[in-house]
Design an enzyme around this catalytic site. Structure first.
Site, mmCIF file in Angstrom:
data_model
loop_
_atom_site.group_PDB
_atom_site.id
_atom_site.type_symbol
_atom_site.label_atom_id
_atom_site.label_comp_id
_atom_site.label_asym_id
_atom_site.label_seq_id
_atom_site.Cartn_x
_atom_site.Cartn_y
_atom_site.Cartn_z
ATOM 1 N N THR A 112 51.399 -45.457 10.117
ATOM 2 C CA THR A 112 50.831 -44.122 9.958
ATOM 3 C C THR A 112 49.671 -44.127 8.985
ATOM 4 O O THR A 112 49.664 -44.865 8.024
ATOM 5 C CB THR A 112 51.935 -43.188 9.431
ATOM 6 O OG1 THR A 112 53.008 -43.209 10.353
ATOM 7 C CG2 THR A 112 51.427 -41.785 9.239
ATOM 8 N N GLY A 164 54.434 -43.715 6.058
ATOM 9 C CA GLY A 164 55.372 -44.816 6.097
ATOM 10 C C GLY A 164 56.757 -44.483 6.610
ATOM 11 O O GLY A 164 57.724 -44.532 5.848
ATOM 12 N N GLY A 165 56.893 -44.135 7.900
ATOM 13 C CA GLY A 165 58.206 -43.978 8.518
ATOM 14 C C GLY A 165 59.132 -43.056 7.752
ATOM 15 O O GLY A 165 58.764 -41.948 7.343
#
Length: 542
Positions: A357, A439-440
Protein backbone atom coordinates in the site's frame (compact mmCIF):
# COMPACT_ATOMS: atom_id res chain seq x y z
CA UNK A 1 -3.60 25.47 17.98
CA UNK A 2 -2.61 22.33 19.89
CA UNK A 3 0.46 22.78 22.06
CA UNK A 4 2.93 20.15 20.84
CA UNK A 5 6.23 19.25 22.37
CA UNK A 6 8.38 20.03 19.33
CA UNK A 7 11.31 17.86 20.37
CA UNK A 8 11.83 14.39 18.90
CA UNK A 9 13.22 11.82 21.35
CA UNK A 10 13.53 9.09 18.69
CA UNK A 11 16.39 8.46 16.23
CA UNK A 12 15.56 10.30 13.00
CA UNK A 13 17.16 12.34 10.25
CA UNK A 14 13.88 14.12 9.46
CA UNK A 15 12.33 17.27 10.84
CA UNK A 16 8.73 18.49 10.45
CA UNK A 17 7.97 20.65 7.41
CA UNK A 18 6.07 23.93 7.80
CA UNK A 19 4.34 25.39 4.70
CA UNK A 20 1.03 26.72 3.37
CA UNK A 21 0.86 24.15 0.56
CA UNK A 22 2.16 20.66 1.31
CA UNK A 23 2.42 17.13 -0.09
CA UNK A 24 3.75 14.16 1.85
CA UNK A 25 4.38 10.73 0.29
CA UNK A 26 6.75 7.79 0.54
CA UNK A 27 8.77 8.81 -2.56
CA UNK A 28 10.30 12.25 -3.27
CA UNK A 29 9.54 12.24 -7.03
CA UNK A 30 5.85 11.65 -6.31
CA UNK A 31 5.82 14.40 -3.67
CA UNK A 32 7.32 16.79 -6.20
CA UNK A 33 4.72 15.82 -8.82
CA UNK A 34 1.99 16.93 -6.43
CA UNK A 35 3.89 20.11 -5.67
CA UNK A 36 4.05 20.88 -9.41
CA UNK A 37 0.26 20.84 -9.56
CA UNK A 38 0.00 23.22 -6.61
CA UNK A 39 2.54 25.58 -8.18
CA UNK A 40 0.45 25.55 -11.40
CA UNK A 41 -2.56 26.79 -9.42
CA UNK A 42 -4.14 23.40 -8.80
CA UNK A 43 -5.67 22.36 -5.52
CA UNK A 44 -4.92 19.52 -3.08
CA UNK A 45 -7.09 17.05 -5.05
CA UNK A 46 -5.12 17.78 -8.23
CA UNK A 47 -1.90 17.28 -6.27
CA UNK A 48 -3.13 13.99 -4.80
CA UNK A 49 -4.10 12.53 -8.20
CA UNK A 50 -0.79 13.55 -9.81
CA UNK A 51 1.05 12.05 -6.86
CA UNK A 52 -0.97 8.82 -6.96
CA UNK A 53 -0.25 8.37 -10.67
CA UNK A 54 3.49 8.80 -10.03
CA UNK A 55 3.43 6.36 -7.12
CA UNK A 56 2.31 3.56 -9.47
CA UNK A 57 5.70 3.96 -11.17
CA UNK A 58 8.18 4.84 -8.43
CA UNK A 59 6.83 2.39 -5.85
CA UNK A 60 5.47 -0.50 -7.94
CA UNK A 61 6.22 -2.86 -5.06
CA UNK A 62 3.17 -1.39 -3.30
CA UNK A 63 0.70 -0.18 -5.92
CA UNK A 64 0.10 0.06 -9.65
CA UNK A 65 -2.29 0.94 -12.44
CA UNK A 66 -4.46 -1.98 -11.33
CA UNK A 67 -4.86 -0.83 -7.71
CA UNK A 68 -7.81 0.09 -5.52
CA UNK A 69 -7.99 3.35 -3.58
CA UNK A 70 -9.87 5.20 -0.86
CA UNK A 71 -9.90 8.91 0.00
CA UNK A 72 -11.23 11.50 2.39
CA UNK A 73 -11.29 15.14 1.34
CA UNK A 74 -12.00 18.27 3.33
CA UNK A 75 -13.27 20.67 0.64
CA UNK A 76 -13.24 23.77 2.84
CA UNK A 77 -16.72 23.15 4.25
CA UNK A 78 -17.25 19.43 4.76
CA UNK A 79 -15.59 16.02 4.71
CA UNK A 80 -16.20 13.66 1.77
CA UNK A 81 -15.40 9.93 1.68
CA UNK A 82 -14.66 7.90 -1.46
CA UNK A 83 -14.63 4.10 -1.67
CA UNK A 84 -12.92 3.06 -4.91
CA UNK A 85 -12.36 -0.57 -3.98
CA UNK A 86 -13.23 -3.09 -6.66
CA UNK A 87 -15.87 -5.81 -6.75
CA UNK A 88 -15.62 -9.51 -7.54
CA UNK A 89 -16.14 -10.66 -11.14
CA UNK A 90 -19.75 -11.75 -11.69
CA UNK A 91 -18.71 -15.40 -12.08
CA UNK A 92 -17.09 -15.67 -8.64
CA UNK A 93 -18.66 -17.78 -5.87
CA UNK A 94 -17.31 -20.62 -3.67
CA UNK A 95 -18.25 -23.16 -6.36
CA UNK A 96 -16.11 -21.36 -8.94
CA UNK A 97 -13.02 -21.75 -6.73
CA UNK A 98 -13.86 -25.30 -5.67
CA UNK A 99 -14.11 -26.42 -9.29
CA UNK A 100 -10.75 -24.88 -10.15
CA UNK A 101 -8.73 -25.48 -6.97
CA UNK A 102 -10.50 -28.16 -4.91
CA UNK A 103 -11.12 -27.96 -1.15
CA UNK A 104 -8.94 -27.58 1.93
CA UNK A 105 -8.88 -29.64 5.13
CA UNK A 106 -11.99 -27.87 6.40
CA UNK A 107 -13.97 -28.68 3.27
CA UNK A 108 -13.86 -25.08 2.02
CA UNK A 109 -12.83 -24.06 -1.49
CA UNK A 110 -9.14 -23.32 -1.87
CA UNK A 111 -8.28 -19.73 -2.68
CA UNK A 112 -5.18 -18.62 -4.62
CA UNK A 113 -3.07 -15.85 -3.12
CA UNK A 114 -1.65 -14.68 -6.46
CA UNK A 115 -2.61 -14.87 -10.13
CA UNK A 116 -5.74 -13.92 -12.06
CA UNK A 117 -8.15 -15.59 -9.61
CA UNK A 118 -7.11 -13.15 -6.89
CA UNK A 119 -7.96 -10.08 -9.02
CA UNK A 120 -11.11 -8.05 -8.39
CA UNK A 121 -12.14 -5.13 -10.64
CA UNK A 122 -9.43 -2.45 -10.17
CA UNK A 123 -10.92 0.72 -8.69
CA UNK A 124 -8.11 3.28 -8.48
CA UNK A 125 -8.41 4.80 -11.96
CA UNK A 126 -12.16 5.29 -11.49
CA UNK A 127 -11.36 6.78 -8.09
CA UNK A 128 -8.99 9.33 -9.62
CA UNK A 129 -11.66 10.35 -12.13
CA UNK A 130 -14.35 10.60 -9.46
CA UNK A 131 -12.19 12.78 -7.23
CA UNK A 132 -11.33 15.10 -10.10
CA UNK A 133 -14.90 15.28 -11.39
CA UNK A 134 -16.24 16.35 -8.01
CA UNK A 135 -13.40 18.41 -6.55
CA UNK A 136 -10.54 18.90 -9.04
CA UNK A 137 -9.46 22.23 -10.51
CA UNK A 138 -6.83 21.74 -13.25
CA UNK A 139 -7.62 19.91 -16.52
CA UNK A 140 -7.49 16.16 -15.91
CA UNK A 141 -4.84 15.55 -18.60
CA UNK A 142 -2.37 17.93 -16.94
CA UNK A 143 -2.34 15.84 -13.77
CA UNK A 144 -0.59 12.97 -15.55
CA UNK A 145 2.29 14.93 -17.07
CA UNK A 146 4.81 14.15 -14.28
CA UNK A 147 3.96 10.43 -14.24
CA UNK A 148 4.24 10.15 -18.02
CA UNK A 149 7.64 11.89 -17.93
CA UNK A 150 8.89 9.48 -15.26
CA UNK A 151 7.57 6.43 -17.12
CA UNK A 152 9.28 7.48 -20.36
CA UNK A 153 12.58 8.82 -19.00
CA UNK A 154 12.92 6.41 -16.08
CA UNK A 155 14.18 6.95 -12.54
CA UNK A 156 16.87 5.56 -10.26
CA UNK A 157 15.42 2.92 -7.93
CA UNK A 158 15.82 3.88 -4.23
CA UNK A 159 16.92 1.52 -1.41
CA UNK A 160 13.65 0.49 0.24
CA UNK A 161 11.88 -0.08 -3.07
CA UNK A 162 14.83 -2.09 -4.40
CA UNK A 163 14.82 -4.26 -1.27
CA UNK A 164 11.14 -5.17 -1.62
CA UNK A 165 11.41 -5.63 -5.39
CA UNK A 166 14.13 -8.23 -4.89
CA UNK A 167 12.12 -9.95 -2.14
CA UNK A 168 9.19 -10.51 -4.55
CA UNK A 169 11.30 -11.75 -7.47
CA UNK A 170 11.24 -15.51 -6.85
CA UNK A 171 7.57 -15.76 -5.87
CA UNK A 172 6.19 -13.70 -8.76
CA UNK A 173 8.60 -14.42 -11.62
CA UNK A 174 6.23 -16.92 -13.28
CA UNK A 175 3.01 -14.91 -12.92
CA UNK A 176 1.58 -13.82 -16.30
CA UNK A 177 3.41 -10.75 -17.61
CA UNK A 178 5.41 -10.10 -14.42
CA UNK A 179 8.94 -10.87 -15.58
CA UNK A 180 8.57 -8.89 -18.81
CA UNK A 181 7.42 -5.81 -16.89
CA UNK A 182 9.35 -5.90 -13.62
CA UNK A 183 12.47 -8.00 -14.20
CA UNK A 184 13.91 -6.03 -17.12
CA UNK A 185 17.41 -7.55 -16.92
CA UNK A 186 16.14 -10.93 -15.78
CA UNK A 187 16.19 -9.79 -12.16
CA UNK A 188 14.84 -7.01 -9.95
CA UNK A 189 16.56 -3.62 -10.34
CA UNK A 190 19.38 -2.92 -7.89
CA UNK A 191 19.67 0.29 -5.88
CA UNK A 192 20.42 3.12 -8.30
CA UNK A 193 19.47 1.16 -11.44
CA UNK A 194 17.37 3.05 -13.97
CA UNK A 195 13.84 1.71 -14.45
CA UNK A 196 11.74 2.82 -17.43
CA UNK A 197 8.13 1.80 -18.05
CA UNK A 198 7.05 3.01 -21.54
CA UNK A 199 3.99 0.71 -21.58
CA UNK A 200 2.68 2.53 -18.51
CA UNK A 201 3.31 5.91 -20.18
CA UNK A 202 1.01 4.97 -23.06
CA UNK A 203 -1.65 3.70 -20.65
CA UNK A 204 -1.44 6.91 -18.60
CA UNK A 205 -2.02 8.93 -21.78
CA UNK A 206 -5.15 6.91 -22.59
CA UNK A 207 -6.42 7.34 -19.02
CA UNK A 208 -5.72 11.09 -19.13
CA UNK A 209 -7.44 11.68 -22.49
CA UNK A 210 -10.54 9.65 -21.63
CA UNK A 211 -10.85 10.72 -17.98
CA UNK A 212 -10.40 7.07 -17.10
CA UNK A 213 -13.17 5.56 -19.21
CA UNK A 214 -10.83 3.86 -21.69
CA UNK A 215 -9.68 1.75 -18.75
CA UNK A 216 -13.19 0.39 -18.17
CA UNK A 217 -14.73 0.28 -21.65
CA UNK A 218 -12.11 1.09 -24.31
CA UNK A 219 -8.84 -0.32 -25.61
CA UNK A 220 -7.35 -0.86 -22.16
CA UNK A 221 -10.46 -2.71 -20.98
CA UNK A 222 -10.37 -4.94 -24.06
CA UNK A 223 -6.71 -5.77 -23.45
CA UNK A 224 -7.39 -6.72 -19.84
CA UNK A 225 -10.36 -8.88 -20.76
CA UNK A 226 -8.50 -10.60 -23.60
CA UNK A 227 -5.62 -11.46 -21.27
CA UNK A 228 -8.09 -12.68 -18.65
CA UNK A 229 -9.67 -15.03 -21.18
CA UNK A 230 -6.27 -16.18 -22.44
CA UNK A 231 -5.36 -17.16 -18.87
CA UNK A 232 -8.70 -18.84 -18.16
CA UNK A 233 -9.85 -16.18 -15.68
CA UNK A 234 -13.29 -14.72 -14.98
CA UNK A 235 -12.94 -10.94 -15.54
CA UNK A 236 -15.22 -9.72 -18.34
CA UNK A 237 -15.93 -6.46 -20.14
CA UNK A 238 -19.26 -6.25 -18.33
CA UNK A 239 -17.42 -6.47 -14.98
CA UNK A 240 -15.26 -3.50 -15.95
CA UNK A 241 -17.92 -1.46 -17.73
CA UNK A 242 -20.40 -1.63 -14.85
CA UNK A 243 -17.93 -0.63 -12.11
CA UNK A 244 -18.43 2.68 -10.26
CA UNK A 245 -16.73 3.98 -7.11
CA UNK A 246 -18.98 5.16 -4.25
CA UNK A 247 -19.08 8.43 -2.34
CA UNK A 248 -19.66 7.48 1.29
CA UNK A 249 -20.28 9.18 4.62
CA UNK A 250 -17.26 8.71 6.90
CA UNK A 251 -17.78 6.99 10.25
CA UNK A 252 -16.30 8.64 13.34
CA UNK A 253 -15.43 8.36 17.02
CA UNK A 254 -14.55 11.10 19.51
CA UNK A 255 -11.30 10.87 21.45
CA UNK A 256 -9.85 13.43 23.86
CA UNK A 257 -11.88 16.28 22.36
CA UNK A 258 -11.06 15.38 18.76
CA UNK A 259 -12.89 13.19 16.24
CA UNK A 260 -11.22 10.46 14.21
CA UNK A 261 -12.94 9.88 10.86
CA UNK A 262 -12.57 6.67 8.81
CA UNK A 263 -14.10 5.16 5.67
CA UNK A 264 -16.92 2.75 6.64
CA UNK A 265 -16.81 -1.00 5.88
CA UNK A 266 -15.81 -2.87 3.72
CA UNK A 267 -12.58 -1.35 5.10
CA UNK A 268 -10.92 -1.92 8.46
CA UNK A 269 -10.86 1.72 9.61
CA UNK A 270 -13.59 0.90 12.10
CA UNK A 271 -11.00 -1.10 14.08
CA UNK A 272 -9.10 2.10 14.91
CA UNK A 273 -12.36 3.73 16.05
CA UNK A 274 -13.27 0.74 18.24
CA UNK A 275 -9.82 0.72 19.85
CA UNK A 276 -9.93 4.47 20.57
CA UNK A 277 -13.45 4.16 21.98
CA UNK A 278 -12.15 1.50 24.36
CA UNK A 279 -9.04 3.52 25.29
CA UNK A 280 -11.26 6.51 26.09
CA UNK A 281 -12.19 4.60 29.27
CA UNK A 282 -8.58 4.76 30.56
CA UNK A 283 -6.24 7.53 31.73
CA UNK A 284 -3.61 6.81 29.11
CA UNK A 285 -1.93 10.20 29.53
CA UNK A 286 -1.31 9.40 33.19
CA UNK A 287 1.18 6.70 32.14
CA UNK A 288 4.67 7.36 30.69
CA UNK A 289 4.50 7.55 26.90
CA UNK A 290 6.84 4.66 26.08
CA UNK A 291 6.08 2.56 29.15
CA UNK A 292 4.93 -1.06 29.03
CA UNK A 293 1.74 -0.04 30.87
CA UNK A 294 0.73 2.50 28.20
CA UNK A 295 1.58 0.18 25.33
CA UNK A 296 -0.25 -2.71 27.02
CA UNK A 297 -3.54 -0.79 27.20
CA UNK A 298 -3.26 0.17 23.53
CA UNK A 299 -2.39 -3.39 22.50
CA UNK A 300 -5.32 -4.88 24.41
CA UNK A 301 -7.73 -2.31 22.95
CA UNK A 302 -6.45 -3.21 19.48
CA UNK A 303 -6.91 -6.93 20.13
CA UNK A 304 -10.51 -6.35 21.18
CA UNK A 305 -11.08 -4.26 18.04
CA UNK A 306 -9.60 -6.93 15.77
CA UNK A 307 -11.75 -9.65 17.36
CA UNK A 308 -14.89 -7.78 16.26
CA UNK A 309 -13.39 -6.63 12.95
CA UNK A 310 -12.64 -10.13 11.72
CA UNK A 311 -15.98 -11.46 12.93
CA UNK A 312 -18.31 -8.82 11.52
CA UNK A 313 -16.80 -6.57 8.82
CA UNK A 314 -17.54 -7.25 5.14
CA UNK A 315 -19.33 -5.52 2.28
CA UNK A 316 -21.87 -3.48 4.30
CA UNK A 317 -24.75 -5.05 2.36
CA UNK A 318 -23.82 -8.41 3.92
CA UNK A 319 -22.97 -7.42 7.51
CA UNK A 320 -25.05 -8.85 10.34
CA UNK A 321 -24.43 -5.76 12.52
CA UNK A 322 -24.05 -2.10 11.63
CA UNK A 323 -21.00 0.11 12.24
CA UNK A 324 -23.16 2.16 14.60
CA UNK A 325 -23.78 -0.92 16.73
CA UNK A 326 -20.08 -1.79 16.76
CA UNK A 327 -19.21 1.78 17.87
CA UNK A 328 -21.93 2.15 20.51
CA UNK A 329 -20.46 3.86 23.60
CA UNK A 330 -22.11 1.43 26.01
CA UNK A 331 -20.86 -1.57 24.09
CA UNK A 332 -17.29 -0.24 23.97
CA UNK A 333 -17.38 0.47 27.71
CA UNK A 334 -18.37 -3.17 28.25
CA UNK A 335 -15.49 -4.30 26.07
CA UNK A 336 -13.06 -2.03 27.95
CA UNK A 337 -13.94 -3.77 31.23
CA UNK A 338 -12.48 -6.99 29.78
CA UNK A 339 -8.98 -5.50 29.82
CA UNK A 340 -6.71 -6.57 32.67
CA UNK A 341 -4.23 -3.65 33.16
CA UNK A 342 -1.56 -6.12 34.24
CA UNK A 343 -2.07 -9.14 32.01
CA UNK A 344 -2.37 -9.98 28.32
CA UNK A 345 -5.64 -11.63 27.30
CA UNK A 346 -6.92 -13.45 24.22
CA UNK A 347 -10.29 -11.95 23.29
CA UNK A 348 -13.23 -13.37 21.37
CA UNK A 349 -15.63 -11.26 19.33
CA UNK A 350 -18.32 -9.51 21.33
CA UNK A 351 -22.03 -9.21 20.61
CA UNK A 352 -22.77 -5.60 19.60
CA UNK A 353 -26.13 -4.35 20.79
CA UNK A 354 -28.81 -4.67 18.11
CA UNK A 355 -30.23 -1.40 16.92
CA UNK A 356 1.57 -3.98 -0.51
CA UNK A 357 0.00 0.00 0.00
CA UNK A 358 1.00 3.62 -0.53
CA UNK A 359 -0.43 6.52 1.42
CA UNK A 360 -0.21 10.18 0.49
CA UNK A 361 -1.67 13.39 1.77
CA UNK A 362 -1.87 16.93 0.39
CA UNK A 363 -3.21 20.27 1.59
CA UNK A 364 -3.42 23.72 0.04
CA UNK A 365 -3.69 27.28 1.27
CA UNK A 366 -7.42 27.43 0.47
CA UNK A 367 -7.94 24.91 3.28
CA UNK A 368 -8.53 21.81 1.14
CA UNK A 369 -6.97 18.67 2.65
CA UNK A 370 -6.78 15.19 1.06
CA UNK A 371 -6.15 11.87 2.76
CA UNK A 372 -5.54 9.23 0.06
CA UNK A 373 -4.47 5.59 0.04
CA UNK A 374 -3.84 3.23 -2.87
CA UNK A 375 -2.72 -0.39 -2.93
CA UNK A 376 -2.07 -3.56 -4.90
CA UNK A 377 -1.89 -5.58 -1.62
CA UNK A 378 0.88 -8.00 -0.65
CA UNK A 379 3.46 -5.94 -2.53
CA UNK A 380 2.96 -6.37 -6.26
CA UNK A 381 -0.56 -7.74 -5.71
CA UNK A 382 -1.58 -10.63 -7.95
CA UNK A 383 1.71 -10.53 -9.85
CA UNK A 384 -0.29 -10.33 -13.09
CA UNK A 385 0.74 -7.58 -15.53
CA UNK A 386 -1.34 -7.06 -18.67
CA UNK A 387 1.09 -7.19 -21.64
CA UNK A 388 1.76 -3.90 -23.40
CA UNK A 389 -0.09 -1.79 -20.80
CA UNK A 390 1.98 -1.65 -17.62
CA UNK A 391 -1.19 -2.49 -15.67
CA UNK A 392 -0.16 -4.55 -12.63
CA UNK A 393 -3.26 -5.95 -10.99
CA UNK A 394 -4.12 -6.11 -7.28
CA UNK A 395 -5.01 -9.32 -5.46
CA UNK A 396 -7.84 -8.01 -3.27
CA UNK A 397 -9.88 -11.15 -3.89
CA UNK A 398 -7.77 -12.69 -1.13
CA UNK A 399 -9.88 -10.60 1.25
CA UNK A 400 -12.95 -12.81 0.64
CA UNK A 401 -13.92 -15.84 2.71
CA UNK A 402 -14.80 -19.18 1.12
CA UNK A 403 -17.06 -20.04 4.07
CA UNK A 404 -20.73 -19.81 2.96
CA UNK A 405 -21.65 -18.87 6.55
CA UNK A 406 -19.38 -15.82 6.59
CA UNK A 407 -20.71 -12.31 5.92
CA UNK A 408 -17.56 -11.92 3.84
CA UNK A 409 -18.19 -14.97 1.60
CA UNK A 410 -17.15 -14.44 -2.01
CA UNK A 411 -19.91 -13.45 -4.47
CA UNK A 412 -20.04 -11.71 -7.85
CA UNK A 413 -20.37 -7.93 -7.64
CA UNK A 414 -19.43 -7.88 -3.95
CA UNK A 415 -16.58 -5.93 -2.33
CA UNK A 416 -14.13 -7.96 -0.20
CA UNK A 417 -12.90 -7.08 3.27
CA UNK A 418 -10.29 -4.38 2.66
CA UNK A 419 -7.22 -3.34 4.63
CA UNK A 420 -6.36 0.13 3.24
CA UNK A 421 -7.72 3.09 5.20
CA UNK A 422 -7.13 6.85 4.98
CA UNK A 423 -7.52 8.74 8.27
CA UNK A 424 -8.80 12.23 9.00
CA UNK A 425 -8.93 14.07 12.32
CA UNK A 426 -11.37 16.90 13.05
CA UNK A 427 -12.29 19.02 16.07
CA UNK A 428 -15.67 20.69 16.55
CA UNK A 429 -16.41 20.09 12.87
CA UNK A 430 -13.19 21.74 11.65
CA UNK A 431 -10.27 19.96 9.90
CA UNK A 432 -7.20 19.12 11.96
CA UNK A 433 -5.11 16.38 10.29
CA UNK A 434 -5.07 14.23 7.17
CA UNK A 435 -2.97 11.14 7.76
CA UNK A 436 -2.46 7.46 7.16
CA UNK A 437 -0.17 4.55 8.01
CA UNK A 438 0.20 1.90 5.30
CA UNK A 439 0.87 -1.80 5.66
CA UNK A 440 -1.91 -4.42 5.77
CA UNK A 441 -3.19 -5.16 9.28
CA UNK A 442 -0.77 -2.54 10.60
CA UNK A 443 -2.93 0.32 9.36
CA UNK A 444 -5.54 0.71 12.13
CA UNK A 445 -2.79 -0.07 14.64
CA UNK A 446 -0.69 2.74 13.19
CA UNK A 447 -3.67 5.10 13.35
CA UNK A 448 -4.20 4.20 17.01
CA UNK A 449 -0.57 4.52 18.09
CA UNK A 450 0.15 7.81 16.34
CA UNK A 451 -3.13 9.46 17.41
CA UNK A 452 -2.54 8.45 21.04
CA UNK A 453 0.98 9.89 20.89
CA UNK A 454 -0.26 13.20 19.50
CA UNK A 455 -3.43 13.62 21.56
CA UNK A 456 -2.50 11.99 24.88
CA UNK A 457 1.20 12.85 24.93
CA UNK A 458 1.44 16.03 22.79
CA UNK A 459 4.09 14.53 20.52
CA UNK A 460 4.53 16.50 17.29
CA UNK A 461 3.72 14.63 14.04
CA UNK A 462 7.28 13.75 13.06
CA UNK A 463 8.06 12.41 16.54
CA UNK A 464 4.84 10.36 16.58
CA UNK A 465 5.80 9.08 13.12
CA UNK A 466 9.36 8.12 14.16
CA UNK A 467 8.42 6.45 17.46
CA UNK A 468 8.87 2.66 17.73
CA UNK A 469 5.74 0.64 16.96
CA UNK A 470 4.22 -2.71 17.85
CA UNK A 471 1.95 -4.87 15.75
CA UNK A 472 -0.70 -7.33 16.90
CA UNK A 473 -0.80 -10.44 14.69
CA UNK A 474 -3.89 -12.49 13.95
CA UNK A 475 -2.81 -15.14 16.47
CA UNK A 476 -2.48 -12.36 19.11
CA UNK A 477 1.31 -12.63 19.18
CA UNK A 478 3.09 -9.29 19.08
CA UNK A 479 5.79 -7.96 16.78
CA UNK A 480 7.85 -5.10 18.20
CA UNK A 481 10.35 -2.89 16.43
CA UNK A 482 13.94 -3.42 17.47
CA UNK A 483 14.12 0.26 18.50
CA UNK A 484 11.51 -0.17 21.26
CA UNK A 485 13.07 0.48 24.66
CA UNK A 486 14.24 -2.65 26.49
CA UNK A 487 12.27 -1.86 29.67
CA UNK A 488 8.99 -1.71 27.74
CA UNK A 489 9.74 -4.96 25.91
CA UNK A 490 10.57 -6.72 29.19
CA UNK A 491 7.47 -5.30 30.85
CA UNK A 492 5.19 -6.51 28.06
CA UNK A 493 6.73 -9.99 28.26
CA UNK A 494 6.11 -10.11 32.00
CA UNK A 495 2.45 -9.24 31.34
CA UNK A 496 2.16 -12.36 29.18
CA UNK A 497 2.60 -10.94 25.68
CA UNK A 498 4.41 -13.23 23.23
CA UNK A 499 6.87 -10.89 21.56
CA UNK A 500 9.12 -10.94 18.54
CA UNK A 501 11.69 -8.31 17.55
CA UNK A 502 11.61 -7.43 13.84
CA UNK A 503 14.55 -5.87 12.00
CA UNK A 504 12.73 -5.16 8.69
CA UNK A 505 10.31 -2.27 9.28
CA UNK A 506 9.10 -1.77 5.69
CA UNK A 507 6.02 -4.00 5.77
CA UNK A 508 5.84 -5.05 9.38
CA UNK A 509 5.33 -1.63 10.94
CA UNK A 510 3.95 0.41 8.07
CA UNK A 511 4.92 3.91 7.08
CA UNK A 512 2.93 7.08 7.61
CA UNK A 513 2.44 10.55 6.22
CA UNK A 514 0.87 13.33 8.29
CA UNK A 515 -0.37 16.87 7.63
CA UNK A 516 -1.55 18.81 10.71
CA UNK A 517 -3.34 22.13 10.24
CA UNK A 518 -1.69 24.79 12.39
CA UNK A 519 -4.84 26.84 12.90
CA UNK A 520 -8.47 25.73 13.04
CA UNK A 521 -9.80 28.80 11.23
CA UNK A 522 -6.93 30.56 9.44
CA UNK A 523 -5.71 28.43 6.52
CA UNK A 524 -3.06 31.06 5.73
CA UNK A 525 -1.28 29.98 8.91
CA UNK A 526 -0.42 26.78 7.08
CA UNK A 527 0.41 23.22 8.08
CA UNK A 528 3.08 21.03 9.61
CA UNK A 529 3.85 17.83 7.69
CA UNK A 530 5.77 14.65 8.48
CA UNK A 531 7.01 11.72 6.39
CA UNK A 532 7.95 8.33 7.80
CA UNK A 533 11.63 7.38 8.08
CA UNK A 534 10.70 3.75 7.31
CA UNK A 535 10.46 4.52 3.59
CA UNK A 536 12.17 6.65 0.97
CA UNK A 537 9.63 9.46 1.30
CA UNK A 538 9.53 13.20 1.65
CA UNK A 539 7.25 16.02 2.75
CA UNK A 540 7.53 19.06 0.47
CA UNK A 541 5.83 22.44 0.36
CA UNK A 542 5.92 26.17 -0.26
Amino acid sequence: MKSFNWSNPYPSHRIPLFARNVVSTSHPLASQAGLRMLLKGGNAVDAAIATAACMTLVEPVSNGLGSDCFAMVWDGRQLHGLNASGVAPAAWNPGYFERKYGVDGQGLARQPKRGWDSVTVPGAVAGWAALHGKLGKLPFEELFEPAIEIAERGYAVPPVVAHKWAAAEDELRDQPGFAEAFLPQGHAPRVGDKFRFPDAARTLRLIARSKGRDYYEGELAERMVAFSAQCGAALTLDDLRSYRPEWVQPIAKDYRGYTLNEIPPNGQGIAALIALGILEQFDVAGLPVDSAQSQHLQIEAMKLAFADLYRYVADPRSMAVTPEQMLDDGYLAERARLIDPNRATHFAAGRPHAGGTIYLTAADESGMMVSFIQSNYMGFGSGVVVPGTGISLQNRGVGFSMDPKSANVVAGGKRPFHTIIPGFLTRDGAPVMSFGVMGGDMQPQGHLQTVVRMLDYDQQPQAACCAPRWKVNRDFTLDVESTMCADAVEGLQKMGHTLKSIEDPYMDFGAGQFIWRLSGSDSDHGYVAASDTRRDGQAVGF
